[in-house]
Design a protein around this motif. Structure first.
Motif, PDB file in Angstrom:
ATOM      1  N   GLY A 233       0.826  -1.205   0.000  1.00 42.57           N
ATOM      2  CA  GLY A 233       0.000   0.000   0.000  1.00 42.57           C
ATOM      3  C   GLY A 233       0.855   1.248   0.000  1.00 42.57           C
ATOM      4  N   SER A 234       0.215   2.382  -0.247  1.00 39.60           N
ATOM      5  CA  SER A 234       0.913   3.673  -0.256  1.00 39.60           C
ATOM      6  C   SER A 234       0.666   4.400   1.056  1.00 39.60           C
ATOM      7  CB  SER A 234       0.405   4.535  -1.426  1.00 39.60           C
ATOM      8  OG  SER A 234       0.657   3.895  -2.658  1.00 39.60           O
ATOM      9  N   PRO A 235       1.735   4.931   1.676  1.00 42.77           N
ATOM     10  CA  PRO A 235       1.556   5.639   2.949  1.00 42.77           C
ATOM     11  C   PRO A 235       0.833   6.957   2.739  1.00 42.77           C
ATOM     12  CG  PRO A 235       3.834   5.814   2.195  1.00 42.77           C
ATOM     13  CD  PRO A 235       3.143   4.898   1.250  1.00 42.77           C
ATOM     14  N   MET A 236      -0.452   6.945   3.006  1.00 41.83           N
ATOM     15  CA  MET A 236      -1.297   8.110   2.771  1.00 41.83           C
ATOM     16  C   MET A 236      -2.395   8.115   3.830  1.00 41.83           C
ATOM     17  SD  MET A 236      -3.601   8.872  -0.639  1.00 41.83           S
ATOM     18  CE  MET A 236      -2.159   8.702  -1.690  1.00 41.83           C
ATOM     19  N   VAL A 237      -2.713   9.270   4.332  1.00 43.63           N
ATOM     20  CA  VAL A 237      -3.760   9.366   5.344  1.00 43.63           C
ATOM     21  C   VAL A 237      -5.056   8.768   4.793  1.00 43.63           C
ATOM     22  CG1 VAL A 237      -5.194  10.955   6.692  1.00 43.63           C
ATOM     23  CG2 VAL A 237      -2.741  11.388   6.440  1.00 43.63           C
ATOM     24  N   GLY A 238      -5.630   7.849   5.577  1.00 46.17           N
ATOM     25  CA  GLY A 238      -6.897   7.232   5.197  1.00 46.17           C
ATOM     26  C   GLY A 238      -6.773   6.055   4.266  1.00 46.17           C
TER      27      GLY A 238
END
Length: 581
Positions: A233-238
């Protein structure tokens, strides 16, 4: 001094100390003549010392040189293999000790020696070639010297330790490597014997012996990854992140995860899946993965991400514009739905893609400036830790002025008889320049290719409701539709009369046909020379006989009453009634 032939582990230092203890001490040389009488006791003492030294050397040889004395009794134990080559062929390895056995490890005797073999295996697992305690290196002393890490729990990679004379050990004790823990009462070890051979052996815990005195945990085996864990996954809020646990050997019973942000543990974040929250935006996430298996040192992996980026608010339901795109009408924008729900949502209305000044509410009243322009609306959502996100409602059709108004109704001209043409006359409308389109309907459904102001009635229309739909249109105005009903469709009958006269008697045969109703029924009156009878038409046929008719040429009148679809009709004829002969 007593030496045992029972097998065990020998320490090179211990043997050396024995030799040193048996070396004779040199005496100082004498300067005066000594009488023969005095010399005799000194000779006797030297002979005794020499005899003692010889005895020590013989004992040492018996201890050091491998013997072929029969194997020790392995009560409650069983060999799985014997000898380096045989064990290797059976799939039981020696970790390379066969080639390295000529080297001393931890200052132990080389060759077939349990302590040298175990020391070699521990060095191979990462320990230094330095004995981790001072004092005797005999196997019997290992568990004593390392009592702090010795217990009764067998684990893979631990050292099975036997005290002196604890079967199968001899007086010097015994050590072996635990290769497998079958259960709390059964283990498999690999070992080498002083004066014996290399083995793999199964030992079970029973009163008969063969079970180790303890287990020394120098450097137990570690669960290791064969496929490295990874963060998906990509480290992104939500946006969800998930730790793919990878593959480990041996297979662990549990794999746990702990998430950290900039090195600080995140409270409650101990699952494989983690959804970054706004408070970790811009921070580097770390996932600590621990793989555990009973009897093994846990395997660990530390995974890191790039700094957490702002999240994206995802619309779960797009806004829509409700209302009629017409001057004077009010358009309303439905509420948008987002995941997660934003803290603020702003609205902006557009006409043909151009923002309308001040139009930022949930509704918009249309005016003449909006005529012929397409209206749309855009919502912008904002929340802490997230990028601003917009959602656009589909635009309307061009805004129209008020609808075309009918000031007088349209009507259908002509009688709807099969085969005849009827026409629609459009009434008065405002504005007067509105154009009309037509659609003729049968029972409310459009008739194929019937799109003109006139229509020829067909046989198939009998018994059905005809109507015409008129659509009145003009640019910038909303179209108006008017529906005009047509009277019930009927058909004209074709009546054939055949009279037959005899003396004072006339028989009249009648046949009735009609387009669309070829064999109708109905009532009929037949008159001949002023005398009338009633007849019934059945399936298009009727017959009547009139009696007492005077001779001469007589008129015949047939009056058909008709049906709901066949129109009434009158047919006239003549017949000559013969005179009496």
């Amino acid at each position: 001094m007593i030496f045992t032939h029972r097998r065990g582990g020998l320490d090179l230092g211990t043997v050396r100390s024995l030799i040193v203890q048996q070396q004779p001490h040199e005496s100082q040389s004498s300067q005066r003549p000594v009488a023969a009488l005095h010399a005799l006791p000194r000779v006797v003492r030297r002979i005794k010392r020499a005899a003692t030294l010889v005895t020590a050397v013989l004992a040492l040889l018996l201890l050091v040189v491998p013997t072929t004395v029969g194997r020790v009794s392995l009560v409650a134990s069983s060999y799985l293999c014997t000898g380096y080559a045989s064990c290797q062929a059976a799939g039981y390895g020696n970790g390379g000790y066969r080639q390295a056995s000529s080297t001393s490890y931890w200052r132990m005797y080389t060759g077939h020696n349990c302590t040298n073999y175990v020391a070699y295996r521990l060095i191979q697992s990462g320990m230094p070639n330095v004995r981790p305690w001072d004092g005797s290196g005999n196997a019997s002393n290992w568990g004593v010297a390392m009592a702090s890490i010795t217990d009764q729990t067998p684990t893979v990679g631990s050292i099975a330790w036997y005290r002196s004379n604890a079967k199968p050990a001899g007086a010097s004790g015994h050590v072996a490597v635990v290769e497998q823990v079958v259960s709390d009462t059964e283990i498999i070890v690999s070992e080498d014997y002083w004066g014996g051979d290399f083995h793999w052996r199964r030992a079970t815990k029973s009163a008969g012996g063969g079970w180790p005195s303890g287990f020394i945990h120098f450097n137990d085996r570690v669960v290791e990854p064969t496929t490295a864990p990874a963060i998906v996954g990509s480290p992104m809020v939500g946006a969800p992140l998930e730790v793919a646990a990878g593959a480990w050997t041996p297979t662990p019973t549990s794999v746990t995860v702990r998430w950290l942000a900039d090195g600080a543990a995140i409270p409650g974040a101990t699952a494989a899946t983690y959804v970054p929250t706004p408070d970790v935006k811009g921070k580097t996430l770390t996932a600590e993965v621990t793989a555990e298996l009973s009897g093994y040192t846990p395997g660990r992996a530390v995974l890191s991400t790039a700094p957490v980026a702002p999240g994206t608010l995802q619309p779960t339901e797009l806004p829509t514009i409700q209302g009629v795109a017409e001057v004077g009408q009010t358009l309303t924008l439905t509420t948008s739905s987002w995941a997660p729900q934003p803290a603020k949502v702003k609205t902006q209305w557009y006409a043909d893609g151009v923002a309308l000044p001040g139009a930022t509410g949930a509704s918009l009243v249309l005016s003449r400036v909006h005529i012929d322009r397409r209206i749309s609306a855009r919502t912008t959502a904002a929340a802490s830790g997230y990028r601003k996100t917009t959602s656009t409602a589909p635009e309307t059709t061009p805004v129209l002025a008020k609808p075309v108004v009918i000031t007088s109704p349209s009507r259908v001209q002509g009688t709807p008889l099969v085969g005849r043409r009827i026409a629609v006359q459009v009434g008065s409308v405002r504005p007067t320049a509105a154009s009309a389109t037509y659609a003729w309907l049968r029972d409310g459904r459009p008739i194929s290719k019937a799109t003109h102001p006139t229509y020829t009635v067909r046989k198939g229309d009998i018994g059905h409701a005809l109507s015409v739909q008129i659509t009145l249109s003009r640019r910038h105005y909303r179209s108006t539709t008017e529906s005009v009903a047509v009277a019930p469709v009927t058909t004209l009958p074709v009546i054939k009369v055949r009279p037959d006269a005899t003396r004072r008697r006339v028989a009249v045969d009648v046949r009735v046909r009609a387009p669309g109703a070829s064999r109708p029924d109905g009532a009929m009156t037949i008159s001949v020379g002023g005398r009338s009878v009633e007849a019934q038409v059945v399936k298009g046929r009727a017959r009547a006989v009139i009696r007492d008719v005077r001779p001469g040429m007589k008129p015949v009148v047939v009056r058909y009453a008709g049906t709901d679809v066949v129109r009434p009709a009158v047919v006239r004829s003549r017949v000559r009634v013969p005179s009496r002969r």
